[in-house]
Structures are given as structure tokens and as C-alpha cells.
Design a protein around this motif. Structure first.
Motif, PDB file in Angstrom:
ATOM      1  N   SER A 119       0.834  -1.201   0.000  1.00 22.95           N
ATOM      2  CA  SER A 119       0.000   0.000   0.000  1.00 22.95           C
ATOM      3  C   SER A 119       0.870   1.253   0.000  1.00 22.95           C
ATOM      4  CB  SER A 119      -0.912  -0.002   1.226  1.00 22.95           C
ATOM      5  OG  SER A 119      -1.670   1.193   1.299  1.00 22.95           O
ATOM      6  N   PHE A 120       0.409   2.293  -0.650  1.00 25.58           N
ATOM      7  CA  PHE A 120       1.100   3.571  -0.601  1.00 25.58           C
ATOM      8  C   PHE A 120       0.777   4.289   0.711  1.00 25.58           C
ATOM      9  CE2 PHE A 120       0.739   2.987  -5.281  1.00 25.58           C
ATOM     10  CZ  PHE A 120       2.097   2.999  -5.571  1.00 25.58           C
ATOM     11  N   ASP A 121       1.575   5.286   1.023  1.00 23.30           N
ATOM     12  CA  ASP A 121       1.375   6.085   2.231  1.00 23.30           C
ATOM     13  C   ASP A 121       0.401   7.220   1.918  1.00 23.30           C
ATOM     14  OD1 ASP A 121       1.529   7.676   4.468  1.00 23.30           O
ATOM     15  OD2 ASP A 121       3.540   8.437   4.019  1.00 23.30           O
ATOM     16  N   TYR A 122      -0.825   7.095   2.429  1.00 22.16           N
ATOM     17  CA  TYR A 122      -1.842   8.119   2.220  1.00 22.16           C
ATOM     18  C   TYR A 122      -2.094   8.959   3.475  1.00 22.16           C
ATOM     19  CZ  TYR A 122      -2.926   5.208  -1.879  1.00 22.16           C
ATOM     20  OH  TYR A 122      -2.851   4.484  -3.048  1.00 22.16           O
ATOM     21  N   SER A 123      -1.279   8.766   4.494  1.00 27.06           N
ATOM     22  CA  SER A 123      -1.500   9.441   5.770  1.00 27.06           C
ATOM     23  C   SER A 123      -0.944  10.864   5.740  1.00 27.06           C
ATOM     24  CB  SER A 123      -0.832   8.663   6.906  1.00 27.06           C
ATOM     25  OG  SER A 123      -1.336   7.345   6.963  1.00 27.06           O
ATOM     26  N   TYR A 124      -1.703  11.781   6.327  1.00 34.98           N
ATOM     27  CA  TYR A 124      -1.286  13.182   6.363  1.00 34.98           C
ATOM     28  C   TYR A 124      -1.433  13.708   7.782  1.00 34.98           C
ATOM     29  CZ  TYR A 124      -1.276  18.210   5.467  1.00 34.98           C
ATOM     30  OH  TYR A 124      -1.000  19.554   5.497  1.00 34.98           O
ATOM     31  N   THR A 125      -0.289  14.115   8.368  1.00 34.98           N
ATOM     32  CA  THR A 125      -0.292  14.660   9.735  1.00 34.98           C
ATOM     33  C   THR A 125       0.047  16.142   9.762  1.00 34.98           C
ATOM     34  OG1 THR A 125       2.054  14.172  10.161  1.00 34.98           O
ATOM     35  CG2 THR A 125       0.440  12.412  10.633  1.00 34.98           C
ATOM     36  N   GLY A 163      -3.370  24.399  10.194  1.00 37.48           N
ATOM     37  CA  GLY A 163      -4.611  23.778   9.756  1.00 37.48           C
ATOM     38  C   GLY A 163      -4.523  22.288   9.525  1.00 37.48           C
ATOM     39  N   SER A 164      -3.352  21.704   9.715  1.00 41.39           N
ATOM     40  CA  SER A 164      -3.157  20.263   9.493  1.00 41.39           C
ATOM     41  C   SER A 164      -3.683  19.466  10.688  1.00 41.39           C
ATOM     42  CB  SER A 164      -1.669  19.971   9.314  1.00 41.39           C
ATOM     43  OG  SER A 164      -0.969  20.189  10.541  1.00 41.39           O
ATOM     44  N   PRO A 165      -3.815  18.149  10.544  1.00 40.09           N
ATOM     45  CA  PRO A 165      -4.243  17.324  11.687  1.00 40.09           C
ATOM     46  C   PRO A 165      -3.360  17.511  12.921  1.00 40.09           C
ATOM     47  CG  PRO A 165      -4.392  16.052   9.671  1.00 40.09           C
ATOM     48  CD  PRO A 165      -3.733  17.342   9.299  1.00 40.09           C
ATOM     49  N   ASN A 201       1.404   4.757   8.516  1.00 38.73           N
ATOM     50  CA  ASN A 201       0.521   3.605   8.349  1.00 38.73           C
ATOM     51  C   ASN A 201      -0.738   3.701   9.208  1.00 38.73           C
ATOM     52  OD1 ASN A 201       2.085   1.628   6.531  1.00 38.73           O
ATOM     53  ND2 ASN A 201       3.610   2.203   8.050  1.00 38.73           N
ATOM     54  N   SER A 202      -1.036   4.909   9.653  1.00 38.50           N
ATOM     55  CA  SER A 202      -2.222   5.119  10.484  1.00 38.50           C
ATOM     56  C   SER A 202      -3.187   6.056   9.770  1.00 38.50           C
ATOM     57  CB  SER A 202      -1.831   5.730  11.836  1.00 38.50           C
ATOM     58  OG  SER A 202      -0.969   4.876  12.553  1.00 38.50           O
ATOM     59  N   LEU A 203      -4.444   5.726   9.821  1.00 39.06           N
ATOM     60  CA  LEU A 203      -5.499   6.597   9.337  1.00 39.06           C
ATOM     61  C   LEU A 203      -6.561   6.670  10.430  1.00 39.06           C
ATOM     62  CD1 LEU A 203      -5.857   5.333   5.648  1.00 39.06           C
ATOM     63  CD2 LEU A 203      -4.779   7.449   6.413  1.00 39.06           C
ATOM     64  N   GLY A 204      -7.097   7.855  10.663  1.00 41.45           N
ATOM     65  CA  GLY A 204      -8.037   8.019  11.755  1.00 41.45           C
ATOM     66  C   GLY A 204      -7.329   8.435  13.035  1.00 41.45           C
ATOM     67  N   MET A 246      -4.705  12.674  17.653  1.00 41.93           N
ATOM     68  CA  MET A 246      -4.636  13.260  16.310  1.00 41.93           C
ATOM     69  C   MET A 246      -5.452  12.426  15.337  1.00 41.93           C
ATOM     70  SD  MET A 246      -1.289  14.281  13.985  1.00 41.93           S
ATOM     71  CE  MET A 246      -0.464  12.727  14.323  1.00 41.93           C
ATOM     72  N   ASN A 247      -6.256  13.082  14.540  1.00 41.56           N
ATOM     73  CA  ASN A 247      -7.063  12.430  13.516  1.00 41.56           C
ATOM     74  C   ASN A 247      -6.299  12.486  12.192  1.00 41.56           C
ATOM     75  OD1 ASN A 247      -9.164  11.144  12.239  1.00 41.56           O
ATOM     76  ND2 ASN A 247     -10.493  12.940  12.174  1.00 41.56           N
ATOM     77  N   VAL A 248      -5.546  11.422  11.897  1.00 43.46           N
ATOM     78  CA  VAL A 248      -4.690  11.403  10.707  1.00 43.46           C
ATOM     79  C   VAL A 248      -5.558  11.404   9.440  1.00 43.46           C
ATOM     80  CG1 VAL A 248      -2.887  10.150   9.478  1.00 43.46           C
ATOM     81  CG2 VAL A 248      -2.893  10.181  11.984  1.00 43.46           C
ATOM     82  N   LYS A 249      -5.269  12.341   8.537  1.00 46.16           N
ATOM     83  CA  LYS A 249      -6.066  12.527   7.341  1.00 46.16           C
ATOM     84  C   LYS A 249      -5.678  11.516   6.254  1.00 46.16           C
ATOM     85  CE  LYS A 249      -8.766  14.851   4.466  1.00 46.16           C
ATOM     86  NZ  LYS A 249     -10.227  14.928   4.640  1.00 46.16           N
TER      87      LYS A 249
END
Length: 396
Positions: free
Chosen positions: A310-316, A335-337, A369-372, A389-392
Motif C-alpha cells: 500500500s502507498f502512504d496516504y497518511s497526512y499529519t 490547519g493540518s491534523p 501507516n495510520s489513518l483516523g 490526532m485524527n490522521v487525514k
């Protein structure tokens, strides 16, 4: 008549075939198998020694480097003589005139490489980013001498003499354009599809990087595509960027869908736009076992066990660095998570989801590797503080 036909058949059937003579190079011979380890983004680290020094040095293997280099602190530690040159190097965040340490020998397991001229750079920032001391970068000056096979399944580099080489079965042989860097054609697709050239860059710890000029002129992204502000580290320091998800990217016969793509203002024309659109990084390339044949100007790629990772789609929106043995939050994008969760500059990360290893690679992997929602304990003013933190997910 039948007799004449038989004579003609016999005559033509006995015509000798003279084989074409051809001089062929000798077979490529295996010199050494060298283990490597990887950092976040797929970055390859090789251990080597310089000259007679017994200290083990950490080098990044980088097809995006037009030479070979040493960190300035390693030069000071080893007391190497240097000379300022007229040459300059450029990266995503700057251009600088460089000094050289001339005529040195690099020793890897089973391999001694002589007569190397190292340019000097400061890799303190990269050391802080990865939490591993970066002593130098191995690029074109090394790669042009050999055939190099990278096995990401075994985490092993094989080095061969130039010559006739039998590539692994399967996969695909690519013929990039070569200067000191391999320039490979790839298809990018979002609002429309384009075929362009990109730097084949194992030293870039991301999937794909496009210049803002290329993105604007081509209008390759869909008009409603969402972009998120972020930053990356490179030559000259930190660089503000944006990240989005592209519909697909195709390298040779291999197509990847929903690929994270960074976009940056190419102030120093690293990508030589419009000749090039950007670069292909090692978070994409690590999904192949790769044979780099610089002498023949060829690259062979074959999907490996990481092809479907899987690609890294997490945004902190957080920039974390190892500073004096502590993992600190240094950069927070507004404005980021991370900003919304209440992180502050100089927060010391104590644990992420009960992992208190104080290992920046482990913490980066947890973020990536975390979402949510995830729980992070930081030390602020010598007191522990729990932040949620709610990872985007950048696909949404």
C-alpha cells in the motif's frame, strides 16, 4: 525435366551458409554481494569504509546524484584535505559551490573502488530526518563503473564487472536517456494522460515529484483534485510542497493506481523543465528488483514482493526530527491534523500508540501507516501530555 529439377534442388541445397563474425564483450562477472538496509521512503543505506580508516560510514545509494559525496562532519572527523572547486551542485532547496576531497578509495564488502573524487556537502539535516548518521551519497561516480543489481527482497546489492549480462527472467528492460542521471519515460494520468521523461531517483524517499511549472502547463490534474501542504528535505534545507493523489502512473509495462505525488516550485530548475517533468522516487522504485547497467545505458526492472504494498496516504502535517537524542516536533503546518490536535514546536514525542521506542523510523512508520485517530504522548515543559490526532487520508 525431373532430373534437371533434382539437380537444381541438390545444387541450392548444398550452398554453404557463412556465419557472420561478431566480436562480443566478455561475460559480466560477479564481484560482490553487499547487504543494505532501508529507511523510510525506501532509502538505501550501504556501509563502507574510506581509505585506511576503520570507521564504518553510512552512504545513501542515489541514482539522482551526478557524482559521489561526503558529509562535511565526516571530512572533519577523518581530517581529510579538501580544495574549493569551481563546480556547483543544485538540489530542490538550493545551489552551492562545493569543495572536493580528491583521489580516495571506498571499500565495501568484497569491493575496493579507487580514484574517487568526493564533493563535500552538509547532511546534518538528513541525519536528523532519518535518525541515522548520513556520511555521504554514492552516485554516478560509482555506478558508471559497474553493473549493479538491487534485490529489495533480500536487501542485497550485487556488483558485476561490465560485460554481457543475463538479466533475471521476467520483468522488462528499459532504455532511459543517460547524462550522469538516468532519464526515464513514464505515463502520468489524472485529468488526461501524458508521456514525459523523469529522473530515475533511488535517493528520493517519495513516490513521485512534479515541478509546479509542469503541473500548471500540462493541467495534468483534475480541476477538483485536493492538494495538501507539506514539506520535504533536500540539498539546501527544507522545501515547502504540496501532495495529492494521481489516478495512475505507468513505468514500462507496470501501472500503479492512486499514487501519492508531491508538487514543488522548482526555483533552481532541478528538473530542467520543460525537458523533464520531475522525478520517480524510491518509494515507487523499491517495488521492483532493479538492475542498473550504466555501461550499457539500460535498466531492468522486475516486480518483487513489495509490488502490491500500500502507498502512504497518511497526512499529519508534522515534521519530526531526531535532535540531541530526542525526537522533537519542529514543523507544524497550519490547519493540518497535527495543528488541530494541539501539537506545539519543541514537543518531545514520548510514545505513539503505546510504542515508546524513541526510534524515529518506528514513529514515522506509525504515522505513515495510520489513518483516523491515534494517541500520541508528548513531553511539554517536562510534563507528559496525551494528544489525540485524527490522521487525514489524502485520497478523500
Amino acid at each position: 525435366m525431373k532430373l534437371l529439377l533434382a539437380i537444381l534442388l541438390l545444387t541450392f541445397g548444398c550452398t554453404p551458409l557463412i556465419a557472420q563474425e561478431e566480436f562480443v564483450p566478455p561475460d559480466a562477472k560477479l564481484i560482490s554481494r553487499i547487504p543494505f538496509f532501508q529507511l523510510s521512503g525506501g532509502i538505501i543505506i550501504l556501509k563502507a569504509q574510506l581509505n585506511q580508516f576503520t570507521d564504518s560510514l553510512n552512504f545513501v545509494l542515489d541514482t539522482g546524484s551526478g557524482g559521489i559525496s561526503l558529509d562535511s562532519s565526516a571530512v572533519e572527523r577523518l581530517k581529510l584535505p579538501t580544495a574549493l572547486s569551481e563546480k556547483t551542485i543544485r538540489g530542490i532547496a538550493g545551489v552551492k559551490r562545493v569543495s572536493f576531497a580528491y583521489n580516495h578509495t571506498l571499500t565495501l564488502p568484497g569491493l575496493e573502488v579507487k580514484n574517487l573524487d568526493f564533493h563535500i556537502n552538509n547532511y546534518e539535516l538528513l541525519t536528523s530526518v532519518y535518525g541515522v548518521r548520513i556520511d555521504g551519497i554514492i552516485g554516478y561516480s560509482f555506478l558508471r563503473r559497474y553493473i549493479v543489481h538491487l534485490d529489495f527482497d533480500k536487501r542485497q546489492m550485487e556488483v558485476y564487472t561490465p560485460g554481457r549480462f543475463k538479466y533475471p527472467r521476467g520483468g522488462q528492460l528499459l532504455k532511459p536517456n543517460f547524462s550522469t542521471l538516468p532519464l526515464l519515460q513514464a505515463n502520468v494520468e489524472d485529468s488526461k494522460t501524458f508521456l514525459n521523461r523523469f529522473i530515475f531517483d533511488t535517493g528520493a524517499g517519495l513516490c513521485f515529484l512534479l515541478s509546479r511549472d509542469y503541473v500548471t502547463d500540462s493541467a495534468v490534474f483534475k480541476s477538483k483534485r485536493k492538494f495538501y501542504p507539506t514539506q520535504a528535505e533536500g540539498l539546501g534545507g527544507k522545501k515547502q510542497m504540496e501532495i495529492a493523489v494521481m489516478k495512475s502512473i505507468k513505468i514500462g509495462n507496470y501501472k500503479f493506481k492512486k499514487v501519492p505525488v508531491h508538487v514543488f516550485e522548482d526555483d533552481y530548475n532541478v528538473t530542467n523543465y520543460p525537458s523533464l517533468g520531475g522525478l520517480i522516487g524510491n518509494d515507487l522504485l523499491r517495488r521492483f528488483n532493479i538492475t542498473l547497467n550504466y555501461p550499457e545505458q539500460s535498466i531492468h526492472i522486475k516486480p518483487n514482493n513489495h509490488f502490491d504494498d500500500s502507498f502512504d496516504y497518511s497526512y499529519t502535517g508534522l515534521g519530526i526530527y531526531l535532535i540531541d537524542g530526542q525526537i522533537k516536533v519542529v514543523d507544524i503546518i497550519e490547519g493540518s491534523p497535527g495543528d488541530k490536535a494541539g501539537f506545539k514546536t519543541d514537543d518531545i514525542i514520548f510514545s505513539i500508540e503505546n510504542n515508546a521506542s524513541n526510534n524515529i523510523q518506528a514513529y514515522k512508520n506509525l504515522f505513515q501507516n495510520s489513518l483516523g485517530k491515534i494517541k500520541v504522548v508528548v513531553m511539554r515543559n517536562n510534563l507528559p501530555l496525551m494528544l489525540v490526532m485524527n490522521v487525514k487520508d489524502i485520497r478523500r
